[in-house]
Scaffold this motif. Structure first.
Motif, short mmCIF file in Angstrom:
data_model
loop_
_atom_site.label_atom_id
_atom_site.label_comp_id
_atom_site.label_asym_id
_atom_site.label_seq_id
_atom_site.Cartn_x
_atom_site.Cartn_y
_atom_site.Cartn_z
N LEU A 76 -9.71 -22.72 7.37
CA LEU A 76 -8.77 -23.78 8.04
C LEU A 76 -7.93 -22.98 9.09
O LEU A 76 -7.62 -23.60 10.07
N MET A 77 -7.22 -21.82 8.69
CA MET A 77 -6.31 -21.25 9.50
C MET A 77 -6.96 -20.80 10.93
O MET A 77 -6.46 -20.80 11.91
N ARG A 78 -8.33 -20.07 10.67
CA ARG A 78 -8.91 -19.86 11.90
C ARG A 78 -9.09 -20.92 12.77
O ARG A 78 -8.88 -21.11 13.92
N ALA A 79 -9.52 -21.98 12.12
CA ALA A 79 -9.84 -23.13 12.95
C ALA A 79 -8.62 -23.77 13.78
O ALA A 79 -8.67 -24.02 14.96
N ALA A 80 -7.59 -23.80 13.03
CA ALA A 80 -6.37 -24.15 13.52
C ALA A 80 -5.81 -23.35 14.52
O ALA A 80 -5.53 -23.66 15.67
N HIS A 128 -8.49 -13.20 14.55
CA HIS A 128 -9.85 -13.87 14.77
C HIS A 128 -9.78 -14.81 16.12
O HIS A 128 -10.67 -14.64 16.93
N ALA A 129 -8.75 -15.68 16.06
CA ALA A 129 -8.55 -16.43 17.48
C ALA A 129 -8.31 -15.67 18.67
O ALA A 129 -8.86 -16.13 19.55
N LEU A 130 -7.43 -14.83 18.52
CA LEU A 130 -6.97 -14.00 19.59
C LEU A 130 -8.16 -13.37 20.21
O LEU A 130 -8.33 -13.42 21.64
N ARG A 131 -9.25 -12.83 19.54
CA ARG A 131 -10.18 -12.00 20.07
C ARG A 131 -11.26 -12.85 20.40
O ARG A 131 -12.21 -12.50 20.83
N GLY A 132 -11.12 -14.20 20.32
CA GLY A 132 -12.35 -15.17 20.69
C GLY A 132 -11.96 -15.65 22.28
O GLY A 132 -12.58 -16.06 22.90
N VAL A 133 -10.76 -15.11 22.66
CA VAL A 133 -10.32 -15.24 24.16
C VAL A 133 -11.18 -14.32 25.11
O VAL A 133 -11.36 -13.10 24.76
N PRO A 134 -12.20 -14.66 25.81
CA PRO A 134 -13.12 -13.76 26.39
C PRO A 134 -12.50 -12.83 27.47
O PRO A 134 -11.53 -13.18 28.04
N PHE A 135 -13.15 -11.46 27.24
CA PHE A 135 -12.57 -10.27 28.18
C PHE A 135 -13.13 -10.75 29.94
O PHE A 135 -14.09 -11.25 29.92
#
Length: 306
Positions: A125-129, A177-184
């Motif tokens: 849930l924290m990842r999704a948020a 996890h969320a920060l690393r989902g931002v594309p380089f």
């Protein structure tokens, strides 16, 4: 279909497979589908939506446009062959592009929900948020108004009770996890920023937030991570010759281990320091001390001439 996100031979891909190929999160794909009509245009016999080769190429153009500095709306319009949308008025921003400011009406419930999920150790849930906040508001706004206050509060609670640090650790993992989902962005020309923790510094999450915020602006970066020896930092700067170097330290004794004089004397990079550890440290002339992630992004972009 093999059920693992592989391609339907010659024709179509699952959303998960496309997200992995593009280096974006599935949430970002759903957002682009909803906002810009860039969703999958094919369906399997079981009525599952699939991305065609043409869909994938359009999305590649969107990612490339964002890496060059376009807002997602403009990149999407270009990929679809439409006129780009009008520029927003000064001070405005598109959701998810460094975002509109998170007002109290949004930030407080987001923080409360995050804290409740952390208390339950509900990492999914924290990842999704976290992903949703970054998608809607951008890294800087999410970091300053939700992520940092949540982590500070979890640390305060753990210190006061003598227990509960596991909630803080899982919250940090979900945010990472969320920060690393931002594309380089694509790497072209000089590296914009080399990020590093000071020797013995283990708190790497603020640098990850800065890196993700730089990615949103199309600026290239590399993060050398925690507890980097002083000599290793000098060697890395010598090899990569970045436009800027950012070093993080949360304690004074750790900050004093950083070879700032050598960094300033030997290289033409803009040397930047961040974290509470630098408060009482006298730094060489020319060393920059940003006051926030947003300010650090500005310093890095100025170092690259933007």
């Amino acid at each position: 279909m093999d059920g693992q996100g592989g391609a339907v031979p010659g024709t179509a891909w699952t959303p998960g497979a496309v997200a992995r190929m593009l280096g974006v999160s599935p949430t970002t794909l759903r957002t682009w589908d909803r906002r810009y009509g860039l969703g999958p245009s094919s369906r399997t016999s079981g009525n599952h939506r699939r991305y065609t080769t043409e869909d994938l190429e359009r999305l590649r153009r969107v990612v490339a446009g964002i890496a060059k500095g376009l807002a997602p709306a403009a990149a999407a319009a270009t990929a679809l062959g439409d006129p780009p949308p009008p520029e927003p008025p000064p001070g405005a921003a598109e959701p998810g592009d460094g975002g509109p400011g998170i007002g109290a009406a949004d930030a407080k419930p987001a923080r409360r929900g995050f804290l409740r999920a952390a208390h339950r150790l509900d990492e999914p849930l924290m990842r999704a948020a976290a992903v949703d906040l970054i998608t809607r508001h951008g890294v800087v706004e999410a970091w300053q108004h939700v992520f940092t206050p949540v982590l500070v509060e979890l640390g305060r609670r753990a210190a006061a009770r003598g227990r509960g640090v596991e909630a803080e650790h899982l919250a940090s993992a979900a945010i990472l996890h969320a920060l690393r989902g931002v594309p380089f962005p694509d790497e072209r020309g000089r590296l914009a920023a080399l990020l590093s923790c000071a020797p013995d510094e283990q708190h790497v999450l603020p640098l990850e937030a800065l890196g993700a915020a730089l990615s949103e602006r199309g600026a290239t970066w590399r993060n050398l991570g925690a507890r980097l020896p002083a000599l290793a930092l000098l060697d890395a700067v010598d090899k990569l010759r970045p436009a800027s170097v950012v070093v993080w330290a949360h304690r004074e004794d750790i900050a004093r281990q950083v070879p700032l004089d050598e960094l300033v004397d030997r290289f033409d990079a803009v040397v930047t320091v961040g974290g509470a550890g630098w408060g009482a440290v006298t730094t060489p002339p020319g060393v920059v001390r940003p006051t926030s992630v947003e300010d650090a992004v500005r310093v890095v972009l100025e170092a690259t001439g933007r």
